[in-house]
Design an enzyme around this catalytic site. Structure first.
Site, PDB file in Angstrom:
ATOM      1  N   SER A  53      13.835 -42.499 -12.419  1.00 58.69           N
ATOM      2  CA  SER A  53      12.652 -41.719 -12.089  1.00 58.69           C
ATOM      3  C   SER A  53      12.648 -41.574 -10.576  1.00 58.69           C
ATOM      4  CB  SER A  53      11.400 -42.431 -12.573  1.00 58.69           C
ATOM      5  OG  SER A  53      10.269 -41.707 -12.153  1.00 58.69           O
ATOM      6  N   LYS A  69       0.839  -1.200   0.000  1.00 56.25           N
ATOM      7  CA  LYS A  69       0.000   0.000   0.000  1.00 56.25           C
ATOM      8  C   LYS A  69       0.873   1.248   0.000  1.00 56.25           C
ATOM      9  CE  LYS A  69      -3.742  -0.563   2.485  1.00 56.25           C
ATOM     10  NZ  LYS A  69      -4.317  -0.786   3.821  1.00 56.25           N
ATOM     11  N   ARG A 124      -3.285   3.092   8.590  1.00 55.77           N
ATOM     12  CA  ARG A 124      -3.593   1.876   7.836  1.00 55.77           C
ATOM     13  C   ARG A 124      -2.408   0.928   7.867  1.00 55.77           C
ATOM     14  NH1 ARG A 124      -4.692   4.628   2.079  1.00 55.77           N
ATOM     15  NH2 ARG A 124      -6.013   2.801   1.772  1.00 55.77           N
ATOM     16  N   HIS A 148     -16.137  -8.011   1.536  1.00 56.04           N
ATOM     17  CA  HIS A 148     -15.054  -8.861   2.031  1.00 56.04           C
ATOM     18  C   HIS A 148     -15.201 -10.276   1.479  1.00 56.04           C
ATOM     19  CE1 HIS A 148     -13.300 -11.677   5.000  1.00 56.04           C
ATOM     20  NE2 HIS A 148     -12.307 -10.800   5.012  1.00 56.04           N
ATOM     21  N   GLU A 203      14.457 -44.073  -5.062  1.00 57.21           N
ATOM     22  CA  GLU A 203      13.584 -43.714  -3.938  1.00 57.21           C
ATOM     23  C   GLU A 203      14.155 -44.156  -2.601  1.00 57.21           C
ATOM     24  OE1 GLU A 203       9.841 -45.733  -4.555  1.00 57.21           O
ATOM     25  OE2 GLU A 203      10.832 -47.371  -5.614  1.00 57.21           O
ATOM     26  N   ARG A 254       6.050 -49.502 -14.009  1.00 54.42           N
ATOM     27  CA  ARG A 254       6.772 -49.978 -12.832  1.00 54.42           C
ATOM     28  C   ARG A 254       6.373 -51.419 -12.535  1.00 54.42           C
ATOM     29  NH1 ARG A 254       5.653 -47.086  -7.209  1.00 54.42           N
ATOM     30  NH2 ARG A 254       3.708 -48.234  -7.402  1.00 54.42           N
ATOM     31  N   CYS A 284       8.439 -38.786 -10.363  1.00 58.01           N
ATOM     32  CA  CYS A 284       7.070 -39.288 -10.446  1.00 58.01           C
ATOM     33  C   CYS A 284       6.360 -39.266  -9.101  1.00 58.01           C
ATOM     34  CB  CYS A 284       7.055 -40.690 -11.034  1.00 58.01           C
ATOM     35  SG  CYS A 284       7.910 -41.892 -10.017  1.00 58.01           S
ATOM     36  N   MET A 307      -4.846  -5.503  10.763  1.00 58.03           N
ATOM     37  CA  MET A 307      -5.651  -4.515  11.481  1.00 58.03           C
ATOM     38  C   MET A 307      -6.564  -3.724  10.562  1.00 58.03           C
ATOM     39  SD  MET A 307      -4.550  -1.211  13.704  1.00 58.03           S
ATOM     40  CE  MET A 307      -4.898  -0.050  12.399  1.00 58.03           C
ATOM     41  N   GLY A 312      11.378 -41.317  -7.161  1.00 58.81           N
ATOM     42  CA  GLY A 312      10.150 -41.574  -6.412  1.00 58.81           C
ATOM     43  C   GLY A 312      10.249 -40.789  -5.121  1.00 58.81           C
ATOM     44  N   THR A 313       9.877 -39.524  -5.184  1.00 56.83           N
ATOM     45  CA  THR A 313      10.133 -38.643  -4.035  1.00 56.83           C
ATOM     46  C   THR A 313       9.191 -38.885  -2.860  1.00 56.83           C
ATOM     47  OG1 THR A 313       8.932 -36.973  -5.286  1.00 56.83           O
ATOM     48  CG2 THR A 313      11.328 -36.796  -5.239  1.00 56.83           C
ATOM     49  N   ASN A 314       8.136 -39.656  -3.059  1.00 59.20           N
ATOM     50  CA  ASN A 314       7.297 -39.992  -1.894  1.00 59.20           C
ATOM     51  C   ASN A 314       8.082 -40.886  -0.944  1.00 59.20           C
ATOM     52  OD1 ASN A 314       5.308 -38.659  -3.253  1.00 59.20           O
ATOM     53  ND2 ASN A 314       4.230 -40.502  -3.895  1.00 59.20           N
ATOM     54  N   ASP A 315       8.582 -42.001  -1.487  1.00 55.37           N
ATOM     55  CA  ASP A 315       9.365 -42.915  -0.643  1.00 55.37           C
ATOM     56  C   ASP A 315      10.681 -42.279  -0.215  1.00 55.37           C
ATOM     57  OD1 ASP A 315       8.209 -45.360   0.137  1.00 55.37           O
ATOM     58  OD2 ASP A 315       8.152 -46.007  -1.963  1.00 55.37           O
ATOM     59  N   TYR A 331      11.921 -34.397 -17.421  1.00 54.48           N
ATOM     60  CA  TYR A 331      10.458 -34.271 -17.323  1.00 54.48           C
ATOM     61  C   TYR A 331      10.006 -34.391 -15.880  1.00 54.48           C
ATOM     62  CZ  TYR A 331      10.214 -39.322 -16.589  1.00 54.48           C
ATOM     63  OH  TYR A 331      10.353 -40.578 -16.068  1.00 54.48           O
ATOM     64  N   ARG A 369       1.427 -47.765 -12.386  1.00 53.92           N
ATOM     65  CA  ARG A 369       1.585 -48.717 -11.279  1.00 53.92           C
ATOM     66  C   ARG A 369       0.833 -49.989 -11.621  1.00 53.92           C
ATOM     67  NH1 ARG A 369      -0.560 -44.069  -9.673  1.00 53.92           N
ATOM     68  NH2 ARG A 369       0.571 -42.611  -8.350  1.00 53.92           N
ATOM     69  N   GLY A 422      -6.068 -10.494   7.118  1.00 53.34           N
ATOM     70  CA  GLY A 422      -6.037 -10.820   8.542  1.00 53.34           C
ATOM     71  C   GLY A 422      -5.526  -9.693   9.417  1.00 53.34           C
ATOM     72  N   ARG A 462      -3.595  -1.507  -6.271  1.00 52.60           N
ATOM     73  CA  ARG A 462      -2.762  -2.704  -6.197  1.00 52.60           C
ATOM     74  C   ARG A 462      -3.186  -3.628  -7.327  1.00 52.60           C
ATOM     75  NH1 ARG A 462      -5.683  -4.503  -0.752  1.00 52.60           N
ATOM     76  NH2 ARG A 462      -7.735  -4.831  -1.603  1.00 52.60           N
TER      77      ARG A 462
HETATM   78  P1  ADP Z   1      -7.771  -2.300   3.526  1.00 48.49           P
HETATM   79  O1  ADP Z   1      -6.382  -2.782   3.559  1.00 48.49           O
HETATM   80  O2  ADP Z   1      -8.735  -3.105   4.291  1.00 48.49           O
HETATM   81  O3  ADP Z   1      -8.216  -1.963   2.146  1.00 48.49           O
HETATM   82  P2  ADP Z   1      -7.350   0.514   3.866  1.00 48.49           P
HETATM   83  O4  ADP Z   1      -6.175   0.922   4.650  1.00 48.49           O
HETATM   84  O5  ADP Z   1      -7.226   0.605   2.410  1.00 48.49           O
HETATM   85  O6  ADP Z   1      -7.767  -0.924   4.345  1.00 48.49           O
HETATM   86  O7  ADP Z   1      -8.567   1.394   4.342  1.00 48.49           O
HETATM   87  C1  ADP Z   1      -9.866   1.033   4.111  1.00 48.49           C
HETATM   88  C2  ADP Z   1     -10.694   2.212   3.673  1.00 48.49           C
HETATM   89  O8  ADP Z   1     -10.533   3.300   4.539  1.00 48.49           O
HETATM   90  C3  ADP Z   1     -10.289   2.762   2.326  1.00 48.49           C
HETATM   91  O9  ADP Z   1     -10.866   2.074   1.289  1.00 48.49           O
HETATM   92  C4  ADP Z   1     -10.839   4.155   2.391  1.00 48.49           C
HETATM   93  O10 ADP Z   1     -12.176   4.163   1.996  1.00 48.49           O
HETATM   94  C5  ADP Z   1     -10.703   4.497   3.829  1.00 48.49           C
HETATM   95  N1  ADP Z   1      -9.550   5.380   3.989  1.00 48.49           N
HETATM   96  C6  ADP Z   1      -8.275   5.016   4.220  1.00 48.49           C
HETATM   97  N2  ADP Z   1      -7.477   6.095   4.252  1.00 48.49           N
HETATM   98  C7  ADP Z   1      -8.265   7.154   4.039  1.00 48.49           C
HETATM   99  C8  ADP Z   1      -8.043   8.556   3.929  1.00 48.49           C
HETATM  100  N3  ADP Z   1      -6.824   9.071   4.028  1.00 48.49           N
HETATM  101  N4  ADP Z   1      -9.100   9.346   3.702  1.00 48.49           N
HETATM  102  C9  ADP Z   1     -10.324   8.810   3.577  1.00 48.49           C
HETATM  103  N5  ADP Z   1     -10.619   7.531   3.656  1.00 48.49           N
HETATM  104  C10 ADP Z   1      -9.597   6.702   3.887  1.00 48.49           C
HETATM  105 MG    MG Z   2      -7.739  -0.738   1.038  1.00 47.11          MG
HETATM  106 MG    MG Z   3       7.908 -46.124  -4.018  1.00 46.10          MG
END
Ligand code: ADP
Ligand code: MG
Ligand code: MG
Length: 916
Positions: free
Chosen positions: A808, A39, A112, A502, A789, A662, A875, A123, A810-813, A895, A606, A121, A384
């Protein structure tokens, strides 16, 4: 301790920890993703290429690592002055003041997270940071829009309270902030958050503060600097939360990478009807179609679009019309109630369209972008390379190559081989689909077909899947907590959320079928209703993620055919590869499937698999029970025609390509029954006393059968077995040749550990071949080689290669014996080893290049020393796993061989290895 401190002071002076961007300038750039996160690097880059981005700065991923080793206080001290300067630069760029006390317009910030790769996953973003009882007044006055000011304030308390102070829902309850909002809306009869009036917002803010006090045990921080440091540290802390660790494990992202923190001036999408926020894609992430698309909401902020709080609208007219058509909305209603951004803000739309094209051209890839419109001005907040389905990945690469946007090499290298798997997945049988009952129609958020039993929580999805059931995860909307459940499910169904929710984005990334905003569906804790009918946990549903239709019950599926773009990618791969791909196949049918996927030969056939079909098992049981050579020979005579016929079919299906057969490999006990009833049946059927059968079965018992009487040890103790198999292969080949075919048998001796073992088997095979040639008056070319193997075979490969014409691996064994892990018993500890980080991967799935790889490499090198033109292949299961395929290329194999449905994946991986 002393040295550690010195070190810290040293790095403190030399390391740059903060990189600013804004006003068309930036200290970072796109190539600095490792240091600035994806980002941050792209925010910098967008500034550099003239795309409007609010000013701000990025704290590097290295600081995250420092944070994890030296702790919070040391790190905050080390970067404090740099951060303060960067805030100053942001103030100047945005003409506003952070922690404003002199009446100048307050600078609010967003904080962010942002790792090298996008990680759901991590924040959640904190928006409107810097708000307190004073700044909100100044903003209300200066903007002349108090609703906006107080709406931003209540959003800030909610986000900061949740994300930084850990205010969350009690088990089985709703989030306390949501409860406050729900109460207000119910009291005033509002249906959505943004109907709240100024006085409502003020009440909500006070109640939010009370929630914080009660739940976190302390007051909401009023000092903007405290708020900033709290948020920055919370981002770093989020790197090691359970869900972030889980996501990294699933996506194989190293824990050492760390996350960057992006601090950026706020722009406001919630300033009224001339403001908006949205998410867009330069191409269709589900199908790959070259069509700009996305969703937006007027008068909204941040995550409103993704979270599914209000249903977002389409950005383009085309998209909006398609949406209306799918949902049966009339054009009149659409234009009035659900207009596109293109219609509502035409000039901003044009600007956005130009920016998206510019960004796609600049990065030469499909972009996933976030934007905000503040009072008629467009700001880009993120870009991105977008996650995409396997089908979209293939189509985009082919299209972009045709459009001259990328070259052949990029077109190949940009594909994720494993994602091709999705294109090989089943689709619904059309006849079954016609007969199925439609329950609901939602948005086709991620294509594919899924049939399974419904569950309503991520935990349930995981548990049911672990019990071997196929499940569909049904949620109101999903959040990062649902990730593990989404992984475990066949498909995902949500009540709310748009195409960029999401659930939709994550499902597309995983290549899982997903339907969002399913109409009429109401999701409860352990059941859902559709049009008054209740569906409980365990009921079957089917999802068609390509059309968005939900069906009742199970709908039959069929295997797909490869479409045109897939074929084009495979052609490009074929043009650019050095290694070729064979398949592991035991029947003519499998061989044919694999040939259609582009397999050039069979790397492992086999022979014992042929014995299990129908009545054949009885012939081999007869052989096992025979007491003497003659008895065994009689039994083997029954097997000869059966095997010959199989080899005939397989060699014919792979005509002109090498077919490695084999010789018998498993220990004999695998062919005899263990339970008394079956042993009795065996006795009756073969006309032998039950006691004799039982005694024989007992005699075959071994303590470690995988290290026991198997492989070439069978052929060397019972040469007549090898004789029969060699005869069946050579006779089939001779017959095919006289029928005008071009059979290329390669006879493979399994489980060789010493050269002598091989020489004895080779002698038998060549003698049989000579006899058959004389009998038939015809000759075929054939090779005799071995499976490598056993570790000792790798160590003595030069000697073995003097006799063997091919190896050939035989990477399992080889993995089993190299690690000393019994494959059949490793299930008890391997998952724990992986969880604890003792092993990075399951070595039976991903070749252990560091250890077992050395054995393989040594086998290759020594093999070539013993016979320069030796043919080398693999294989084991690893032959279809991309990183292992790359390894095979590197050590000079000719191969790789894998199961039929992995052939396209291996072909692409082989080409990539060659181009890297
Ligand atoms: P994620 O990684 O979940 O996409 P972001 O860091 O992109 O999280 O933030 C999620 C949302 O927060 C963005 O899509 C945007 O709408 C809002 N946001 C982030 N930064 C700003 C900012 N500087 N001004 C306004 N909205 C923002
Ligand atoms: Mg975002
Ligand atoms: Mg074998």
């Amino acid at each position: 301790m002393e040295t550690l401190k010195d070190e810290a002071t040293q790095t403190e002076m030399t390391t740059k920890r903060v990189y600013t961007f804004g006003d068309g300038k930036a200290e970072g750039k796109a190539e600095m993703k490792n240091l600035l996160g994806g980002k941050g690097a792209n925010l910098a880059e967008m500034n550099l290429i003239g795309v409007p981005v609010p000013a701000g700065f990025t704290i590097t991923t290295d600081v995250c690592t420092e944070y994890n080793t030296h702790g919070k206080d040391a790190v905050v001290a080390a970067m404090k002055s740099e951060v303060e300067e960067a805030v100053k630069a942001t103030e100047i760029a945005m003409n506003a003041k952070f922690d404003s006390t002199d009446g100048s317009f307050p600078l609010l910030l967003s904080v962010r997270s942002g790792a090298r790769v996008s990680m759901p996953g991590m924040m959640n973003t904190v928006l409107n940071l810097g708000m307190n009882d004073e700044t909100v007044k100044v903003i209300a006055e200066t903007s002349g829009n108090p609703e906006f000011a107080y709406d931003s304030y209540r959003r800030f308390i909610q986000m900061y309270g949740g994300v930084v102070m850990g205010v969350e829902a009690e088990e089985g309850e709703h989030c306390p902030f949501e409860l406050v909002l729900d109460k207000m809306k119910a009291a005033k009869g509002y249906s959505s958050d943004n109907e709240m009036k100024l006085e409502d917002l003020k009440i909500v803010i006070e109640e939010f503060k009370a929630v914080v006090r009660k739940s976190a045990g302390e007051d909401f921080p009023t000092n903007p600097w405290d708020q900033l440091w709290g948020s920055v540290c919370a981002v770093f802390d989020s790197w090691n939360t359970e869900r972030a660790i889980l996501y990294r494990r699933m996506e194989q992202i190293p824990g050492e990478w760390g996350t960057a923190v992006n601090v950026q001036a706020m722009v406001y999408g919630n300033m009224g009807e001339t403001s908006a926020t949205g998410v867009c894609f330069s191409r269709d992430a589900a199908t790959g179609e070259d069509q700009f698309n996305g969703e937006y909401l007027v008068n909204a902020q941040g995550e409103d679009v993704v979270a599914g709080v209000r249903t977002p609208l389409e950005i383009t007219v085309i998209g909006s019309k398609r949406w209306a058509e799918r949902g049966g909305t009339s054009e009149e209603v659409r234009a009035k109630d659900f207009p596109s951004l293109e219609e509502v803000m035409p000039s901003i739309y044009t600007e956005l369209d130009t920016v998206q094209q510019k960004l796609e051209d600049h990065y030469s890839d499909m972009q996933d972008m976030e934007f905000t419109i503040q009072d008629g001005k467009l700001w880009m907040l993120q870009t991105r390379s977008g996650k995409r389905t396997g089908a979209a990945m293939v189509k985009m690469a082919v299209d972009m190559f045709a459009q001259g946007m990328i070259d052949e090499k990029t077109a190949i290298l940009r594909q994720e081989p494993n994602k091709l798997d999705e294109l090989l997945h089943p689709v619904f049988d059309l006849a079954a689909l016609d007969a199925a009952k439609e329950l609901s129609k939602g948005l086709p958020a991620s294509p594919g077909a899924a049939t399974g039993q419904i569950v309503f929580s991520a935990d349930a999805a995981e548990q049911w899947a672990a019990d071997g059931k196929k499940v569909i995860l049904v949620r109101r909307e999903t959040s990062p907590e649902d990730l593990k459940g989404m992984y475990a499910a066949e498909g995902i169904l949500t009540e709310r959320g748009g195409m960029t929710s999401h659930a939709a984005v994550v499902a597309r990334g995983m290549g899982k079928c997903c339907i969002s905003s399913a109409s009429g569906v109401v999701v409860g804790a352990k059941s859902m209703t559709v049009g008054g009918v209740e569906y409980k946990e365990g009921d079957f549903l089917s999802l068609n993620g390509t059309t968005g239709i939900v069906y009742e019950g199970k709908v039959a599926t069929i295997t797909p055919t490869l479409d045109g773009d897939f074929g084009k990618v495979m052609d490009l791969a074929a043009k650019n590869t050095r290694m070729y791909v064979r398949t592991n196949a035991d029947s003519p049918a499998d061989a044919k499937t694999a040939a259609e996927f582009g397999a050039q030969g069979i790397g492992l056939c086999r022979t014992e698999h042929m014995f299990f079909e129908g009545d054949r098992i009885w012939a081999i049981r007869k052989m096992i029970l025979a007491d003497d050579l003659q008895g065994r020979k009689d039994a083997l005579a029954d097997l000869l025609p059966i095997q010959r016929e199989d080899f005939h079919g397989i060699l014919k299906a792979m005509d002109g390509f090498g077919v490695t057969v084999r010789l018998l490999d498993p220990p004999l006990h695998e062919f005899t029954p263990n339970d008394e009833a079956s042993q009795k049946e065996m006795a009756t059927r073969l006309g032998i006393e039950f006691d004799v059968v039982k005694a024989k079965v007992d005699a075959l018992h071994e303590f470690n059968p995988m290290l026991g009487h198997r492989g070439c040890r069978l052929g060397n103790t019972y040469p007549e077995i090898t004789e029969m198999q060699a005869r069946a292969i050579i006779e089939a080949a001779c017959d095919l040749k006289s029928e005008g075919f071009d059979p290329k048998p390669e006879i493979m001796v399994p489980l060789i550990g010493t050269m002598e073992e091989f020489v004895m088997q080779e002698g038998i095979i060549r003698e049989v071949a000579a006899t058959v040639f004389a009998e038939k008056g015809i000759k075929v070319d054939f090779l005799v080689g071995t499976m490598i193997e056993i570790p000792r075979a790798c160590l003595t490969a030069d000697k073995i290669a003097e006799h063997a014409e091919f190896f050939s691996f035989g990477t399992n064994d080889l993995t089993q014996m190299g690690f000393g892990y019994s494959r059949d018993d490793a299930g008890k500890f391997l998952p724990i080893y992986i969880e604890k980080g003792i092993l990075k991967n399951d070595p039976f799935q991903v070749l252990d290049q560091e250890g077992i790889g050395q054995l393989v490499e040594m086998g290759c090198t020594k093999g070539k020393a013993g016979r320069p033109d030796i043919k080398l292949g693999i294989c084991g299961e690893h032959g279809g796993e991309p990183t292992s395929v790359e390894f095979c290329h590197r050590v000079g194999m000719d191969y790789v061989s894998c199961s039929p449905f992995r052939v396209p994946i291996a072909r692409l991986a082989a080409a990539q290895a060659n181009l890297r």
